[in-house]
Design an enzyme around this catalytic site. Structure first.
Site, PDB file in Angstrom:
ATOM      1  N   ASN A  23       0.876  -1.184   0.000  1.00 37.86           N
ATOM      2  CA  ASN A  23       0.000   0.000   0.000  1.00 37.86           C
ATOM      3  C   ASN A  23       0.911   1.230   0.000  1.00 37.86           C
ATOM      4  O   ASN A  23       2.122   1.107   0.239  1.00 37.86           O
ATOM      5  CB  ASN A  23      -0.962  -0.024   1.192  1.00 37.86           C
ATOM      6  CG  ASN A  23      -0.240   0.035   2.507  1.00 37.86           C
ATOM      7  OD1 ASN A  23       0.379   1.039   2.837  1.00 37.86           O
ATOM      8  ND2 ASN A  23      -0.260  -1.053   3.259  1.00 37.86           N
ATOM      9  N   VAL A  32      -0.113 -10.708   1.109  1.00 39.61           N
ATOM     10  CA  VAL A  32       1.261 -11.025   0.724  1.00 39.61           C
ATOM     11  C   VAL A  32       2.241 -10.022   1.354  1.00 39.61           C
ATOM     12  O   VAL A  32       3.369 -10.372   1.710  1.00 39.61           O
ATOM     13  CB  VAL A  32       1.381 -11.103  -0.820  1.00 39.61           C
ATOM     14  CG1 VAL A  32       1.274  -9.764  -1.488  1.00 39.61           C
ATOM     15  CG2 VAL A  32       2.643 -11.814  -1.228  1.00 39.61           C
ATOM     16  N   ASP A  33       1.783  -8.795   1.541  1.00 43.43           N
ATOM     17  CA  ASP A  33       2.605  -7.748   2.174  1.00 43.43           C
ATOM     18  C   ASP A  33       3.001  -8.181   3.597  1.00 43.43           C
ATOM     19  O   ASP A  33       4.189  -8.148   3.976  1.00 43.43           O
ATOM     20  CB  ASP A  33       1.770  -6.450   2.199  1.00 43.43           C
ATOM     21  CG  ASP A  33       2.573  -5.211   2.529  1.00 43.43           C
ATOM     22  OD1 ASP A  33       3.799  -5.309   2.645  1.00 43.43           O
ATOM     23  OD2 ASP A  33       1.944  -4.140   2.668  1.00 43.43           O
ATOM     24  N   GLY A 124      -6.343  -9.532  -4.016  1.00 49.78           N
ATOM     25  CA  GLY A 124      -6.808  -9.886  -2.679  1.00 49.78           C
ATOM     26  C   GLY A 124      -7.663  -8.765  -2.119  1.00 49.78           C
ATOM     27  O   GLY A 124      -8.761  -8.482  -2.611  1.00 49.78           O
TER      28      GLY A 124
HETATM   29  N1  AR6 Z   1       2.561 -15.721  -1.575  1.00 52.70           N
HETATM   30  C1  AR6 Z   1       1.976 -15.479  -2.778  1.00 52.70           C
HETATM   31  N2  AR6 Z   1       0.777 -14.892  -2.925  1.00 52.70           N
HETATM   32  C2  AR6 Z   1       0.127 -14.531  -1.793  1.00 52.70           C
HETATM   33  C3  AR6 Z   1       0.672 -14.735  -0.501  1.00 52.70           C
HETATM   34  C4  AR6 Z   1       1.948 -15.363  -0.414  1.00 52.70           C
HETATM   35  N3  AR6 Z   1       2.543 -15.606   0.760  1.00 52.70           N
HETATM   36  N4  AR6 Z   1      -0.227 -14.271   0.427  1.00 52.70           N
HETATM   37  C5  AR6 Z   1      -1.284 -13.794  -0.261  1.00 52.70           C
HETATM   38  N5  AR6 Z   1      -1.078 -13.960  -1.598  1.00 52.70           N
HETATM   39  P1  AR6 Z   1      -3.218  -9.079  -1.286  1.00 52.70           P
HETATM   40  P2  AR6 Z   1      -3.741  -6.628  -2.851  1.00 52.70           P
HETATM   41  C6  AR6 Z   1      -1.952 -13.607  -2.729  1.00 52.70           C
HETATM   42  O1  AR6 Z   1      -4.464  -8.868  -0.510  1.00 52.70           O
HETATM   43  O2  AR6 Z   1      -5.052  -7.150  -3.300  1.00 52.70           O
HETATM   44  C7  AR6 Z   1      -2.165  -5.457   1.941  1.00 52.70           C
HETATM   45  O3  AR6 Z   1      -2.704  -5.256   3.214  1.00 52.70           O
HETATM   46  C8  AR6 Z   1      -3.426 -13.439  -2.446  1.00 52.70           C
HETATM   47  O4  AR6 Z   1      -4.063 -14.701  -2.403  1.00 52.70           O
HETATM   48  O5  AR6 Z   1      -2.005  -9.488  -0.545  1.00 52.70           O
HETATM   49  O6  AR6 Z   1      -2.828  -5.991  -3.874  1.00 52.70           O
HETATM   50  C9  AR6 Z   1      -1.367  -4.275   1.453  1.00 52.70           C
HETATM   51  O7  AR6 Z   1      -0.703  -3.608   2.502  1.00 52.70           O
HETATM   52  C10 AR6 Z   1      -3.872 -12.610  -3.644  1.00 52.70           C
HETATM   53  O8  AR6 Z   1      -4.120 -13.458  -4.783  1.00 52.70           O
HETATM   54  O9  AR6 Z   1      -2.814  -7.724  -2.111  1.00 52.70           O
HETATM   55  C11 AR6 Z   1      -2.406  -3.426   0.817  1.00 52.70           C
HETATM   56  O10 AR6 Z   1      -3.080  -2.627   1.785  1.00 52.70           O
HETATM   57  C12 AR6 Z   1      -2.632 -11.757  -3.964  1.00 52.70           C
HETATM   58  O11 AR6 Z   1      -1.565 -12.332  -3.196  1.00 52.70           O
HETATM   59  C13 AR6 Z   1      -3.377  -4.415   0.242  1.00 52.70           C
HETATM   60  O12 AR6 Z   1      -3.232  -5.607   1.020  1.00 52.70           O
HETATM   61  C14 AR6 Z   1      -2.770 -10.290  -3.588  1.00 52.70           C
HETATM   62  O13 AR6 Z   1      -3.545 -10.151  -2.411  1.00 52.70           O
HETATM   63  C15 AR6 Z   1      -3.034  -4.773  -1.180  1.00 52.70           C
HETATM   64  O14 AR6 Z   1      -4.053  -5.582  -1.707  1.00 52.70           O
END
Ligand code: AR6
Length: 175
Positions: A23, A32-33, A124
């Protein structure tokens, strides 16, 4: 150019750079963050804090990318990018998502790195529909990467469903 799709935890990948779906504050979050910050250790948070703010609390605007070391991760670097929040598709979401991929690759090249793994940026918490995001990711990467530039891209999906969907986008997109 090599592009592969795998189902994995991106924090386990020993590539030159993994991409974080962050973010604008770059100070961590969920998804993932959160996983990347936990695996990299507190030095990653400090490195992010040390990056300059463009406006108060903003270190990376939507579509932009910044690079840090990987610290305790097996990956040597983390490229932090901020995907668009999905607002229905009429608010420039697709070009902003494409920019995330383009700017991440630009940093990879600037740092003379070759292997990079992307998560499904915006799919996500940010709510981007997975099929649409996969198509943007694949077409942007195909457009950016030349056959002989030595860059190896891994599209790292966290679920089998996402892996299958991205695989499908790879088969569908024009080669
Ligand atoms: N390895 C690979 N992919 C993953 C992992 C992992 N360990 N964990 C989750 N994913 P998201 P966004 C996938 O929500 O939508 C955060 O709070 C997950 O299943 O992580 O870009 C940031 O700080 C999904 O398909 O990211 C921002 O505030 C993908 O990663 C916000 O979330 C992205 O999900 C960003 O939201």
């Amino acid at each position: 150019m090599l592009m592969q799709v795998i189902r994995a935890d991106i924090t386990a990948l020993a590539v030159d750079a993994i991409v974080n779906a962050a973010n604008p504050s770059l100070l961590g979050g969920g998804g993932v963050d959160g996983a990347i910050h936990r695996a990299a250790g507190p030095a990653l948070l400090q490195a992010c804090r040390d990056l300059p703010e463009s406006t108060p609390g903003v270190r990376c605007r939507t579509g932009e990318a910044c690079i840090t070391a990987g610290f305790a991760l097996p990956a040597r670097h983390v490229i932090h990018t901020v995907g668009p929040i999905w607002h229905g598709g009429g608010h420039g979401e697709a070009p902003l998502l494409a920019l995330c991929y383009r700017n991440s690759l630009r940093l990879l090249r600037q740092h003379r790195l070759h292997t990079i793994a992307f998560p499904a940026i915006s799919c996500g918490v940010y709510g981007y529909p997975a099929v649409k995001a996969a198509s943007v990711a694949v077409s942007t990467l195909r457009d950016e990467l030349a056959a002989d530039d030595g860059i190896e891209v891994t599209l790292c999906c966290f679920s089998e469903e996402m892996r299958a969907l991205v695989e499908h986008a790879l088969d569908d997109a024009p080669h």
